[in-house]
Motif scaffolding. Structure first.
Motif, PDB file in Angstrom:
ATOM      1  N   SER A  60      43.131  54.379  14.637  1.00  0.00           N
ATOM      2  CA  SER A  60      43.249  54.996  15.958  1.00  0.00           C
ATOM      3  C   SER A  60      42.082  54.540  16.818  1.00  0.00           C
ATOM      4  CB  SER A  60      43.243  56.519  15.848  1.00  0.00           C
ATOM      5  OG  SER A  60      42.004  56.966  15.327  1.00  0.00           O
ATOM      6  N   TRP A  61      42.265  54.626  18.118  1.00  0.00           N
ATOM      7  CA  TRP A  61      41.182  54.306  19.041  1.00  0.00           C
ATOM      8  C   TRP A  61      41.424  55.014  20.355  1.00  0.00           C
ATOM      9  CZ3 TRP A  61      41.896  51.667  23.672  1.00  0.00           C
ATOM     10  CH2 TRP A  61      43.133  51.072  23.850  1.00  0.00           C
ATOM     11  N   ARG A  62      40.325  55.203  21.100  1.00  0.00           N
ATOM     12  CA  ARG A  62      40.437  55.779  22.433  1.00  0.00           C
ATOM     13  C   ARG A  62      39.261  55.312  23.276  1.00  0.00           C
ATOM     14  NH1 ARG A  62      38.373  61.893  22.794  1.00  0.00           N
ATOM     15  NH2 ARG A  62      36.539  61.712  21.478  1.00  0.00           N
ATOM     16  N   GLU A  63      39.499  55.266  24.575  1.00  0.00           N
ATOM     17  CA  GLU A  63      38.456  54.875  25.514  1.00  0.00           C
ATOM     18  C   GLU A  63      37.681  56.111  25.931  1.00  0.00           C
ATOM     19  OE1 GLU A  63      39.566  52.169  28.708  1.00  0.00           O
ATOM     20  OE2 GLU A  63      41.483  51.892  27.670  1.00  0.00           O
ATOM     21  N   LEU A  64      36.360  55.990  25.947  1.00  0.00           N
ATOM     22  CA  LEU A  64      35.482  57.044  26.414  1.00  0.00           C
ATOM     23  C   LEU A  64      34.817  56.579  27.705  1.00  0.00           C
ATOM     24  CD1 LEU A  64      33.801  57.957  23.000  1.00  0.00           C
ATOM     25  CD2 LEU A  64      35.680  59.147  24.136  1.00  0.00           C
ATOM     26  N   PRO A  65      34.203  57.477  28.445  1.00  0.00           N
ATOM     27  CA  PRO A  65      33.528  57.052  29.678  1.00  0.00           C
ATOM     28  C   PRO A  65      32.463  55.992  29.401  1.00  0.00           C
ATOM     29  CG  PRO A  65      33.660  59.445  29.562  1.00  0.00           C
ATOM     30  CD  PRO A  65      34.140  58.916  28.238  1.00  0.00           C
ATOM     31  N   GLY A  66      32.244  55.143  30.389  1.00  0.00           N
ATOM     32  CA  GLY A  66      31.220  54.114  30.268  1.00  0.00           C
ATOM     33  C   GLY A  66      31.652  52.910  29.465  1.00  0.00           C
ATOM     34  N   ASP A  67      32.945  52.636  29.432  1.00  0.00           N
ATOM     35  CA  ASP A  67      33.481  51.480  28.708  1.00  0.00           C
ATOM     36  C   ASP A  67      33.086  51.507  27.232  1.00  0.00           C
ATOM     37  OD1 ASP A  67      35.184  49.280  28.857  1.00  0.00           O
ATOM     38  OD2 ASP A  67      33.507  47.878  28.960  1.00  0.00           O
ATOM     39  N   THR A  68      33.121  52.712  26.658  1.00  0.00           N
ATOM     40  CA  THR A  68      32.819  52.916  25.245  1.00  0.00           C
ATOM     41  C   THR A  68      34.123  53.187  24.511  1.00  0.00           C
ATOM     42  OG1 THR A  68      30.672  53.827  25.817  1.00  0.00           O
ATOM     43  CG2 THR A  68      31.500  54.348  23.642  1.00  0.00           C
ATOM     44  N   ILE A  69      34.227  52.685  23.299  1.00  0.00           N
ATOM     45  CA  ILE A  69      35.433  52.847  22.489  1.00  0.00           C
ATOM     46  C   ILE A  69      35.086  53.621  21.226  1.00  0.00           C
ATOM     47  CG2 ILE A  69      37.306  51.652  21.281  1.00  0.00           C
ATOM     48  CD1 ILE A  69      37.270  51.117  24.303  1.00  0.00           C
ATOM     49  N   GLU A  70      35.877  54.635  20.927  1.00  0.00           N
ATOM     50  CA  GLU A  70      35.787  55.334  19.655  1.00  0.00           C
ATOM     51  C   GLU A  70      36.989  54.888  18.840  1.00  0.00           C
ATOM     52  OE1 GLU A  70      35.128  59.820  18.071  1.00  0.00           O
ATOM     53  OE2 GLU A  70      36.725  59.564  19.537  1.00  0.00           O
ATOM     54  N   PHE A  71      36.749  54.388  17.628  1.00  0.00           N
ATOM     55  CA  PHE A  71      37.866  53.907  16.825  1.00  0.00           C
ATOM     56  C   PHE A  71      37.626  54.192  15.352  1.00  0.00           C
ATOM     57  CE2 PHE A  71      34.828  50.549  17.180  1.00  0.00           C
ATOM     58  CZ  PHE A  71      34.876  49.825  16.002  1.00  0.00           C
ATOM     59  N   THR A  72      38.721  54.328  14.625  1.00  0.00           N
ATOM     60  CA  THR A  72      38.667  54.590  13.202  1.00  0.00           C
ATOM     61  C   THR A  72      39.353  53.444  12.460  1.00  0.00           C
ATOM     62  OG1 THR A  72      38.706  56.969  13.562  1.00  0.00           O
ATOM     63  CG2 THR A  72      39.341  56.203  11.361  1.00  0.00           C
ATOM     64  N   MET A  73      38.615  52.879  11.521  1.00  0.00           N
ATOM     65  CA  MET A  73      39.140  51.811  10.673  1.00  0.00           C
ATOM     66  C   MET A  73      39.486  52.426   9.323  1.00  0.00           C
ATOM     67  SD  MET A  73      38.844  49.073  12.612  1.00  0.00           S
ATOM     68  CE  MET A  73      39.211  47.794  11.434  1.00  0.00           C
ATOM     69  N   ARG A  74      40.546  51.933   8.702  1.00  0.00           N
ATOM     70  CA  ARG A  74      40.882  52.430   7.378  1.00  0.00           C
ATOM     71  C   ARG A  74      41.150  51.276   6.433  1.00  0.00           C
ATOM     72  NH1 ARG A  74      47.077  54.721   7.217  1.00  0.00           N
ATOM     73  NH2 ARG A  74      47.990  52.669   7.077  1.00  0.00           N
ATOM     74  N   ARG A  75      40.918  51.532   5.138  1.00  0.00           N
ATOM     75  CA  ARG A  75      41.170  50.523   4.110  1.00  0.00           C
ATOM     76  C   ARG A  75      41.320  51.234   2.780  1.00  0.00           C
ATOM     77  NH1 ARG A  75      36.886  49.708   0.641  1.00  0.00           N
ATOM     78  NH2 ARG A  75      34.894  50.568   1.334  1.00  0.00           N
ATOM     79  N   LEU A  76      41.924  50.533   1.828  1.00  0.00           N
ATOM     80  CA  LEU A  76      41.991  51.043   0.464  1.00  0.00           C
ATOM     81  C   LEU A  76      40.627  50.817  -0.195  1.00  0.00           C
ATOM     82  CD1 LEU A  76      45.497  49.785  -0.651  1.00  0.00           C
ATOM     83  CD2 LEU A  76      44.815  52.130  -0.159  1.00  0.00           C
ATOM     84  N   PRO A  77      40.250  51.655  -1.152  1.00  0.00           N
ATOM     85  CA  PRO A  77      38.935  51.512  -1.763  1.00  0.00           C
ATOM     86  C   PRO A  77      38.764  50.246  -2.605  1.00  0.00           C
ATOM     87  CG  PRO A  77      40.150  53.329  -2.766  1.00  0.00           C
ATOM     88  CD  PRO A  77      40.967  52.820  -1.628  1.00  0.00           C
ATOM     89  N   SER A  78      39.845  49.702  -3.131  1.00  0.00           N
ATOM     90  CA  SER A  78      39.731  48.476  -3.927  1.00  0.00           C
ATOM     91  C   SER A  78      41.015  47.670  -3.817  1.00  0.00           C
ATOM     92  CB  SER A  78      39.444  48.795  -5.389  1.00  0.00           C
ATOM     93  OG  SER A  78      40.540  49.469  -5.952  1.00  0.00           O
ATOM     94  N   ALA A  79      40.884  46.379  -4.042  1.00  0.00           N
ATOM     95  CA  ALA A  79      42.055  45.519  -4.031  1.00  0.00           C
ATOM     96  C   ALA A  79      42.623  45.426  -5.437  1.00  0.00           C
ATOM     97  CB  ALA A  79      41.674  44.135  -3.532  1.00  0.00           C
ATOM     98  N   ASP A  80      43.917  45.496  -5.541  1.00  0.00           N
ATOM     99  CA  ASP A  80      44.564  45.396  -6.867  1.00  0.00           C
ATOM    100  C   ASP A  80      45.099  44.003  -7.083  1.00  0.00           C
ATOM    101  OD1 ASP A  80      44.012  48.001  -7.489  1.00  0.00           O
ATOM    102  OD2 ASP A  80      45.928  48.745  -6.730  1.00  0.00           O
TER     103      ASP A  80
END
Length: 80
Positions: A60-80
Motif C-alpha cells: 500500500s502507499w499514500r501521498e502525504l503533504p510535502g511530496d512525502t510518500i508513506e508505503f508498506t513493502m511486503r515479502r515472504l520471510p524466506s525463499a523456498d
C-alpha cells in the motif's frame, strides 16, 4: 490523575490497522520518505528481495503533504 496527550487520529488508525493484519506469513516494513527517496527505497527492497522468490510487492502507499510518500513493502520471510 495524570494527563496524557491525546492520541492523534493517525496514531489510532495505525494501531487499529496493525491489529487487523492477517496472519498470512508476510513480513511488512513501512517507510515514510520524500518521493525520490521512496522510489529508491522500493527499488532497493525489490532488488534485495526479488519478487519471483519472495513474492515481494508494494502492499500500500499514500501521498502525504510535502511530496512525502508513506508505503508498506511486503515479502515472504524466506525463499523456498
Amino acid at each position: 490523575m495524570v494527563d496524557r496527550p491525546r492520541d492523534l487520529p493517525r496514531d489510532l488508525a495505525t494501531r487499529m490497522a496493525q491489529r487487523s493484519r492477517p496472519a498470512d506469513g508476510f513480513l511488512r516494513e513501512t517507510f515514510v520518505l520524500p518521493r525520490p527517496a521512496a522510489r529508491a527505497k522500493a527499488k532497493e527492497f525489490l532488488e534485495a528481495w526479488p519478487k519471483a522468490a519472495y513474492m515481494s510487492s508494494v502492499e500500500s502507499w499514500r501521498e502525504l503533504p510535502g511530496d512525502t510518500i508513506e508505503f508498506t513493502m511486503r515479502r515472504l520471510p524466506s525463499a523456498d
